[in-house]
Design a protein around this motif. Structure first.
Motif, PDB file in Angstrom:
ATOM      1  N   PRO A   1       0.979  -1.461  -0.581  1.00 59.03           N
ATOM      2  CA  PRO A   1       0.127   0.103  -0.234  1.00 59.03           C
ATOM      3  C   PRO A   1       1.084   1.145   0.116  1.00 59.03           C
ATOM      4  O   PRO A   1       0.767   2.558  -0.283  1.00 59.03           O
TER       5      PRO A   1
ATOM      6  N   PRO B   1      -7.513   0.908   0.619  1.00 56.29           N
ATOM      7  CA  PRO B   1      -7.117  -0.642   0.741  1.00 56.29           C
ATOM      8  C   PRO B   1      -7.811  -1.216   0.117  1.00 56.29           C
ATOM      9  O   PRO B   1      -8.863  -1.285   0.133  1.00 56.29           O
TER      10      PRO B   1
ATOM     11  N   TYR C   1      -4.216   0.866   6.246  1.00 51.88           N
ATOM     12  CA  TYR C   1      -3.954  -0.113   5.975  1.00 51.88           C
ATOM     13  C   TYR C   1      -3.646  -1.760   6.967  1.00 51.88           C
ATOM     14  O   TYR C   1      -3.337  -2.274   5.568  1.00 51.88           O
TER      15      TYR C   1
ATOM     16  N   ASP D   1      -4.826  -4.337   5.383  1.00 50.41           N
ATOM     17  CA  ASP D   1      -4.434  -5.222   3.949  1.00 50.41           C
ATOM     18  C   ASP D   1      -2.934  -6.051   4.613  1.00 50.41           C
ATOM     19  O   ASP D   1      -2.228  -6.831   4.134  1.00 50.41           O
TER      20      ASP D   1
END
Length: 165
Positions: free
Chosen positions: A35, A74, A149, A152
């Motif tokens: 990310p 995300p 994030y 993720d």
């Protein structure tokens, strides 16, 4: 799948039976990228109108997850890896190796179809860019990005991400 010819393209527009039939009839490939690297790429492509990376990141943080651009939203909210059982997850940085494997699995000649990818150069460049741009951020921005994030980082093996440190 027969319903794919309709105007509706989002899975959420179909009922559970149709979704299951569609997803079962395709090979599902998910391409993922760290990310923080996605943020850097978006900033470098000029999608952020701010002059500094730090102010661009603040714009991202201020937008929240509901009003954010797909360029920095995300991944887990975009592609639902917990709901969709992907057949392959291809990580940026390993594209040449993984795309070759996918093409061979599909019965295609991998060597002639793949563009010249230099994964190691891309990884080195993004590592250097990450160091430079991460140093521009305040401690609070770093913490907020890690929080934004977090799913993720939990769902995919981004062990060398600056956001997971």
């Amino acid at each position: 799948h027969r319903r794919l010819r309709t105007k509706e393209t989002r899975l959420s527009k179909f009922n559970q039976t149709e979704i299951k039939a569609m997803l079962g009839s395709y090979t599902k490939v998910l391409f993922v990228r760290d990310p923080f690297h996605r943020l850097i790429a978006t900033f470098l492509q000029g999608m952020g109108i701010n002059p500094s990376f730090s102010s661009f990141v603040q714009e991202v943080l201020d937008s929240g997850t509901h009003n954010s651009s797909a360029a920095w939203k995300p991944l887990v909210s975009l592609c639902r890896p917990c709901l969709v059982q992907y057949d392959y997850v291809v990580m940026f940085g390993f594209l040449r190796q993984e795309l070759g494997h996918l093409l061979r699995r599909a019965g295609l000649p991998a060597g002639s179809l793949l563009p010249e990818l230099t994964d190691s150069q891309a990884q080195w460049t993004y590592r250097w860019l990450s160091e430079q741009m991460f140093s521009e951020l305040s401690a609070q921005q770093k913490q907020q990005l890690s929080h934004l994030y977090r799913w993720d980082l939990a769902a995919f093996p981004f062990s060398s991400s600056f956001l997971s440190e």
